[in-house]
Scaffold this motif. Structure first.
Motif, short mmCIF file in Angstrom:
data_model
loop_
_atom_site.label_atom_id
_atom_site.label_comp_id
_atom_site.label_asym_id
_atom_site.label_seq_id
_atom_site.Cartn_x
_atom_site.Cartn_y
_atom_site.Cartn_z
N TRP A 44 -73.99 8.91 -20.00
CA TRP A 44 -74.17 8.23 -21.29
C TRP A 44 -72.80 8.02 -21.92
N GLY A 45 -72.41 6.77 -22.10
CA GLY A 45 -71.18 6.44 -22.82
C GLY A 45 -71.56 6.16 -24.26
N TRP A 46 -71.62 7.22 -25.07
CA TRP A 46 -72.14 7.07 -26.44
C TRP A 46 -71.29 6.12 -27.26
N GLU A 47 -69.99 6.18 -27.11
CA GLU A 47 -69.13 5.28 -27.90
C GLU A 47 -69.25 3.84 -27.44
N GLU A 48 -69.41 3.64 -26.13
CA GLU A 48 -69.55 2.29 -25.58
C GLU A 48 -70.99 1.80 -25.66
N GLU A 49 -71.91 2.71 -26.03
CA GLU A 49 -73.34 2.42 -26.14
C GLU A 49 -73.90 1.88 -24.83
N GLU A 50 -73.53 2.54 -23.72
CA GLU A 50 -74.08 2.15 -22.43
C GLU A 50 -74.37 3.38 -21.58
N LEU A 51 -75.34 3.23 -20.70
CA LEU A 51 -75.76 4.29 -19.79
C LEU A 51 -75.55 3.78 -18.37
N VAL A 52 -74.78 4.52 -17.58
CA VAL A 52 -74.53 4.16 -16.19
C VAL A 52 -75.32 5.12 -15.31
N ILE A 53 -76.23 4.56 -14.52
CA ILE A 53 -77.05 5.37 -13.61
C ILE A 53 -76.64 5.02 -12.18
N ARG A 54 -76.43 6.07 -11.39
CA ARG A 54 -75.88 5.87 -10.04
C ARG A 54 -76.70 6.70 -9.04
N LEU A 55 -77.01 6.09 -7.90
CA LEU A 55 -77.68 6.78 -6.81
C LEU A 55 -76.74 6.76 -5.62
N ASP A 56 -76.24 7.95 -5.28
CA ASP A 56 -75.20 8.10 -4.27
C ASP A 56 -75.74 8.88 -3.07
N PRO A 57 -75.83 8.26 -1.88
CA PRO A 57 -76.35 8.98 -0.72
C PRO A 57 -75.39 10.07 -0.28
N THR A 58 -75.94 11.17 0.23
CA THR A 58 -75.10 12.27 0.70
C THR A 58 -74.79 12.09 2.18
N ILE A 59 -73.68 12.60 2.60
CA ILE A 59 -73.26 12.49 4.00
C ILE A 59 -74.03 13.50 4.85
N ALA A 60 -74.41 14.63 4.27
CA ALA A 60 -75.08 15.69 5.02
C ALA A 60 -76.45 15.26 5.55
N ALA A 61 -77.19 14.45 4.78
CA ALA A 61 -78.50 13.94 5.21
C ALA A 61 -78.43 12.42 5.12
N PRO A 62 -77.96 11.75 6.19
CA PRO A 62 -77.64 10.33 6.11
C PRO A 62 -78.83 9.44 5.78
N SER A 63 -78.51 8.33 5.18
CA SER A 63 -79.51 7.32 4.86
C SER A 63 -78.93 5.95 5.18
N ASN A 64 -79.81 4.98 5.33
CA ASN A 64 -79.37 3.61 5.62
C ASN A 64 -79.55 2.67 4.44
N TYR A 65 -80.23 3.12 3.38
CA TYR A 65 -80.54 2.21 2.28
C TYR A 65 -80.72 3.02 1.00
N VAL A 66 -80.13 2.53 -0.11
CA VAL A 66 -80.36 3.09 -1.44
C VAL A 66 -80.63 1.95 -2.40
N GLN A 67 -81.52 2.20 -3.34
CA GLN A 67 -81.87 1.17 -4.32
C GLN A 67 -82.26 1.85 -5.63
N ILE A 68 -81.84 1.27 -6.75
CA ILE A 68 -82.18 1.80 -8.08
C ILE A 68 -82.48 0.61 -8.99
N SER A 69 -83.49 0.75 -9.85
CA SER A 69 -83.81 -0.31 -10.80
C SER A 69 -84.42 0.29 -12.07
N ALA A 70 -84.09 -0.34 -13.19
CA ALA A 70 -84.63 0.07 -14.50
C ALA A 70 -84.36 -1.04 -15.51
N LEU A 71 -85.30 -1.26 -16.39
CA LEU A 71 -85.16 -2.21 -17.49
C LEU A 71 -84.63 -3.58 -17.03
N GLY A 72 -85.12 -4.06 -15.90
CA GLY A 72 -84.73 -5.38 -15.41
C GLY A 72 -83.42 -5.41 -14.64
#
Length: 193
Positions: free
Chosen positions: A91-119
């Protein structure tokens, strides 16, 4: 002995009877009061924008002071079948923005990541020469007052191929850093600072 008079007694112009007597001179004080009131109103309107600007600056300063006291970073580890990812919200309270991040881990590999909210939506997939995808990230405005956000995250493990549906979860993220699985109602483990 009384004296006969041919004149009537004196009557001030405002007190003349309503029997058709000629009207007196109009009074000027209501017009003067109206002009004075308009002048004061104009003076207030011209000085008020300065006061409004000072109040706006004061609210911004108060919001910045409150933002310094607020916690602003949440992280949680999510598991989808054989793949894992770290979900983080900043939460960047001063900038009035929220950054949400989905980061895959190397220990349990994945081939695809996707995140969506509020359009807003972002997805990343592994490339032939890179064994795991980059992090998916979205930036959302912080509502006033801050509200909980429903988001969907999807993570495809090492068996995922382009065109396949990836397992997904619907999550509810509160400004207090609580993360809840919408389908089960279970609160997930988070670290909030």
């Amino acid at each position: 002995m009384s004296r006969p008079t041919d004149r009537l007694p004196y009557t001030p112009p405002g007190d003349q009877p309503a029997d058709g007597a000629p009207p007196g001179r109009p009074r000027l004080w209501p017009a003067i009061a109206t002009v004075t009131a308009l002048g004061l109103a104009l003076a207030f309107v011209w000085s008020n924008p300065k006061d409004a600007e000072q109040q706006r600056e004061q609210r911004v300063a108060e919001r910045k002071a409150a933002a310094a006291d607020r916690k602003s970073y949440m992280t949680s580890e999510l598991t989808f079948r054989k793949a894992k990812a770290h979900l983080s919200a900043n939460w960047g309270w001063e900038e009035e923005e929220l950054v949400i991040r989905l980061d895959p881990t190397i220990a349990a590999p994945s081939n695809y990541v996707q995140i969506s909210a509020l359009g807003e939506s972002d997805s990343q997939q592994a490339l032939p020469h890179i064994p795991w995808p980059d992090a998916a990230e979205i930036t959302l405005p912080i509502q006033d007052p801050p509200q909980a956000i429903t988001l969907r995250v999807a993570l495809g493990d090492e068996d995922w191929n382009k065109g396949d549906d990836a397992p997904s979860r619907l999550l509810r993220l509160s400004p207090e850093g609580k993360l809840t699985d919408v389908n089960t109602g279970k609160e997930l483990s988070t670290r909030f600072s």
